[in-house]
Design an enzyme around this catalytic site. Structure first.
Site, mmCIF file in Angstrom:
data_model
loop_
_atom_site.group_PDB
_atom_site.id
_atom_site.type_symbol
_atom_site.label_atom_id
_atom_site.label_comp_id
_atom_site.label_asym_id
_atom_site.label_seq_id
_atom_site.Cartn_x
_atom_site.Cartn_y
_atom_site.Cartn_z
ATOM 1 N N LEU A 410 0.847 -1.192 0.000
ATOM 2 C CA LEU A 410 0.000 0.000 0.000
ATOM 3 C C LEU A 410 0.884 1.244 0.000
ATOM 4 C CD1 LEU A 410 -2.759 -0.991 2.559
ATOM 5 C CD2 LEU A 410 -2.714 -1.339 0.095
ATOM 6 N N GLY A 451 2.584 -5.646 7.636
ATOM 7 C CA GLY A 451 1.756 -4.492 7.985
ATOM 8 C C GLY A 451 0.816 -4.078 6.864
ATOM 9 N N ASP A 452 1.377 -3.555 5.781
ATOM 10 C CA ASP A 452 0.522 -3.118 4.669
ATOM 11 C C ASP A 452 0.895 -3.884 3.403
ATOM 12 O OD1 ASP A 452 2.983 -2.016 4.304
ATOM 13 O OD2 ASP A 452 2.253 -0.074 3.610
ATOM 14 N N GLU A 453 1.364 -5.112 3.600
ATOM 15 C CA GLU A 453 1.763 -5.922 2.449
ATOM 16 C C GLU A 453 0.827 -7.119 2.297
ATOM 17 O OE1 GLU A 453 5.960 -6.983 2.740
ATOM 18 O OE2 GLU A 453 6.220 -5.083 3.792
#
Ligand SMILES: Nc1nc2c(ncn2[C@@H]2O[C@@H]3COP(=O)(O)O[C@H]4[C@@H](O)[C@H](n5cnc6c(=O)[nH]c(N)nc65)O[C@@H]4COP(=O)(O)O[C@H]3[C@H]2O)c(=O)[nH]1
Length: 806
Positions: A410, A451-453
């Site tokens: 993201l 986390g944002d992967e």
């Protein structure tokens, strides 16, 4: 049948017939009571009760026979041979004993009943015909063999029926029924057997040996009958006493059983005869529906072999095992089964304890799920993803198919998470996962591996076309604003895609390829998708090598600072020099910061490099012949991870540099990462007496809110705005707005990237305070500015008196 009836009515004294039937009935009931007692006794006692039952039964048959014989041909003078008479009672009792033992034995039920019934029938038959043979009178006996055969069939048939029905002797009605079948077998045999006999008058040879006369026989039979009566009374008394005690024991055991959480079943020979209330709950039916059922019918078919094996080795200690219980409504429940051979109320049985494993299984499933899923989004985690990838790759290899592996990162997630808090960040991730899932098919896999992967396996054919479409839709979907906790949040996604087998066969290789492709998207400005290309690997290796080389760059003295002047917007006088780092690489030559600063930020090397920049810039500035300001860039990660205030303070002190001559340039990324902490650090820097500038203004997405968080000394309009000045009306309007905004907030405004005279004039007209750009000078070693053509620079500006700005 008519002949039998006519034999009874015409050839017998009916009063004695009735007496014989009564004795027989009494004997049969006593036999049944004794048999039922034997069934619930321990093995040693069982044999005693069985023997007693056999003797009572044999005597009953015998009594019936001889009382009925007394009733037969009352006119005849009949004597009985002692030996055969005694033998007849031995046959009856011995045969009955053999029959009862077989029936109680461990053979399968049909064998026990058939064999036991036949033996019992033969015992009755044997007794009868031995008794007949014992008769001594003047005349001959002529046998009708059809009736003889019928009598045998009748006795075996009714005896077998009695044993079939004797499986539930606990019930009183059943006892009477069994006694009735036995009595019918005995009476049926006797009177059919008597019908088979025709007495022919004549001189027959008297039996040799001792004979019993009718009177003696009557006395003996009477004694035996009285004995049967006594045995019957005793059996009834014992039964009553035992039943009462058993009832109390039963009540106590049931109470204990019902208190138990576990299901308790007691069965004998595979038929359940006790169950506690936990069993009723598990089976979802009352105990009456469980009792009498074969044990195996309470379990799933698959569990039958295990149960049979346990029963076979029931005398040995066996560990608990898992089986599937089947409730009345068909639901299957996993249970842990333990079993134990017991003596239940004096009866050999097996106690089975069942522990419901449903809750444990659910807990295990939940733990397993947690171990393999991300708790926030409920998506598979990295571990589960790799497992699924293995399976997907195997399938693809088998069917010669292509599959796509995508790596989603993201954009701008971290700043949002830091600015709006982790709760908002979590809510955003959940919405992101939903939007991605909405674009996927059920056969595809989406996992959250960091986390944002996120990572995906796209299995639907044809690839890479399908992946291209799906991922493009996902990128679009994630570009649309999210509304969380009243905020309108905009992020984006950078996605790299690798194709099996084109880009590799191993999970690691494919994931790395997708990661490399994703990294390329990031490098190219984020928000898009790229398929892996082999050239990317080369670049990745080059990057890794660069990283290695950068590690020792400071020690090897390969870093240097170039300076670029920032001049007064009106006079053109140099006010500040911005320090811009360069890397003098032994092979590559002069490497610009764009090529190694992001790498240094990612690897953490930026801390050491940033410290070096501040120390060097302060030392340089302290040596300048004019008191120009020196401006240094501090990257967000350096700002947060190093003691920036301490480093600046030390550099000022060591170099005896006036703090007013130092400007720290930060981007809004510094504030996004942790606004409160960042503002505190900025205030401490200001307290040192240095100035703070906001760099690259206008390139972020919520710059205005950051300007309110901290009162900067100046901001620098990004060169992307300046570049378009004179080319588009929009750029002019925007730049004017920015300059006015800065002035309204009381800030100085610097325009960077000024390359043309036209841009300069527009910026001057807009009232820009400071100018930086190639038009004035390119970044260069400080020495070159000593000969800066001041006259030429100043000539480009108006002759108005200088205004000092940051
Ligand atoms: N096209 C064009 N460019 C112009 C013009 N005038 C100046 N520039 C370039 O614009 C950049 C200005 O620096 P920046 O915005 O802080 O952007 C800097 C800064 O963010 C970063 N950087 C440079 N030195 C350092 C440093 O010591 N520490 C940190 N953390 N970052 C640094 O690297 C970025 C790039 O630095 P440079 O390559 O030196 O690029 C410099 C400069 O050479 C112009 O008229 N036209």
């Amino acid at each position: 049948m008519l002949n039998v009836l006519s034999c009874i009515t015409h050839e017998h004294d009916l009063r004695l017939v009735a007496l014989s039937a009564f004795i027989c009935a009494l004997g049969c009931i006593t036999t049944v009571v004794l048999l039922s007692r034997a069934r619930v006794s321990s093995r040693a006692r069982q044999h005693r009760w069985t023997g007693f039952a056999a003797v009572v039964f044999g005597c009953s048959v015998w009594s019936l026979h001889f009382v009925a014989m007394l009733a037969f041909m009352p006119g005849q003078q009949i004597a009985y041979g002692l030996n055969l008479t005694v033998l007849s009672v031995v046959i009856a009792s011995g045969g009955a004993l053999a029959a009862f033992l077989v029936w109680q034995g461990r053979f399968p039920q049909p064998v026990r009943v058939a064999l036991g019934g036949t033996l019992l029938g033969l015992a009755i038959t044997g007794m009868h015909y031995a008794g007949v043979a014992a008769m001594t009178f003047t005349g001959f006996l002529i046998f009708n063999w059809d009736y003889v055969a019928a009598s045998v069939v009748i006795s075996i048939g009714f005896a077998t029926l009695a044993l079939i029905r004797a499986n539930l002797l606990e019930r009183v009605s059943r006892r009477f029924e069994v006694a009735f079948w036995l009595a019918l077998g005995i009476c049926g045999l006797h009177f059919t057997g008597m019908t088979a006999i025709t007495v022919a008058p004549g001189m027959a040879e008297l039996n040799a040996g001792t004979v019993l006369g009718t009177t003696t026989l009557a006395v003996v039979v009477g004694s035996v009958s009285v004995a049967i009566l006594i045995a019957s009374l005793a059996a009834t008394f014992v039964e009553h006493y035992m039943s009462q005690r058993a009832l109390q024991d039963l009540k106590r055991m049931r109470l204990l059983g019902n208190l138990a959480q576990e299901v308790l079943l007691i069965h004998s020979n595979g038929v359940v005869f006790e169950v506690n209330s936990a069993g009723e709950r598990l089976f979802k039916a009352p105990a009456s529906e469980i009792i009498g059922r074969p044990l195996l019918s309470l379990f799933a078919q698959d569990s039958a072999p295990l149960l049979v094996r346990r029963e076979r080795f029931s005398s040995q200690e066996q560990p608990p095992e898992e089986v599937i219980f089947q409730a009345a409504d068909g639901t299957q429940v996993p249970v842990e089964l333990s079993s134990q051979s017991i003596d239940y109320l004096g009866r050999p049985a097996t106690a089975v304890a069942l522990r419901d494993l449903t809750a444990r299984r659910q807990d295990e499933a939940r733990i397993l799920h947690l171990a393999r899923h991300d708790a926030l989004t409920n998506l598979p985690n990295r571990h589960a993803f790799l497992e699924r990838l293995d399976i997907a790759l195997d399938n693809a290899a088998q069917h010669r198919e292509r599959i796509a592996i995508a790596y989603i990162d993201l954009d701008r997630f971290k700043p949002i998470n830091d600015l709006h808090g982790h709760a908002a960040g979590d809510a955003l991730l959940v919405q992101v996962s939903k939007r991605i899932l909405a674009e996927l098919q059920s056969s595809d896999t989406l996992a959250r591996i960091g986390g944002d992967e996120f990572t995906m396996i796209l299995t639907s054919e044809p690839q890479p076309e399908k992946a291209s479409n799906v991922v493009a839709r996902i990128v679009d979907a994630l570009r649309r604003p999210f509304h969380i906790e009243g905020h309108r949040l905009e992020i984006g996604a950078s996605v790299g895609i690798a194709i099996y087998p084109d880009d590799g066969a191993a999970p690691d290789t494919l994931l790395r390829a997708a990661d490399v492709a994703m990294y390329r998207v990031k490098q190219e400005g984020r928000g898009g998708l790229r398929f892996f290309e082999s050239s990317m690997n080369t670049q990745l290796h080059a990057r890794l090598q660069l990283e290695q080389e950068l590690i020792g760059a400071i020690e090897r003295d390969e870093l240097l600072l170039h300076y670029q002047p920032l001049v007064n917007g009106i006079t053109g006088e140099v006010e500040t020099f911005e320090a811009l780092i360069r890397w003098q690489h032994p092979q590559r030559g002069l490497v610009p910061p764009a090529e190694f600063i992001p790498l240094a930020e990612e690897t953490g090397l930026i801390d050491a490099i940033g410290r070096w920049v501040i120390e060097t810039a302060c030392r340089d500035a302290a040596g300048w012949e004019q008191p120009w300001r020196v401006s240094v860039n501090v990257s967000p990660s350096q700002f947060h991870h190093s003691d920036i205030c301490g480093i600046v303070a030390t550099a000022l002190r060591v170099n005896q540099l006036d703090p007013a001559r130092v400007v720290v340039e930060v981007t809004e990324g510094v504030l996004i990462d942790d606004a409160t902490k960042a503002v505190a650090t900025l205030n401490r820097l200001r307290d040192l007496g240095i100035r703070i500038a906001l760099d690259d203004f206008g390139t972020g997405y919520s710059s205005l809110s950051y300007l309110q968080l901290f009162r900067f000394d100046k901001f620098k309009i990004d060169k992307s705005f300046v570049r378009r000045l004179g080319q588009s009306e929009d750029a002019l309007t925007l730049t004017r707005t920015i300059v006015n905004l800065g002035h309204n907030l009381g800030l100085h405004v610097t325009a960077e990237g000024v390359e043309t005279q036209a841009q300069l004039e527009i910026l001057q007209a807009l009232g820009c305070d400071q100018i930086q750009g190639y038009l004035v000078a390119r970044p260069a070693p400080m020495g070159s500015f000593m000969e800066l053509d001041r006259a030429r620079t100043v000539a480009q500006f108006s002759k108005l008196p200088p205004r000092l700005s940051a």
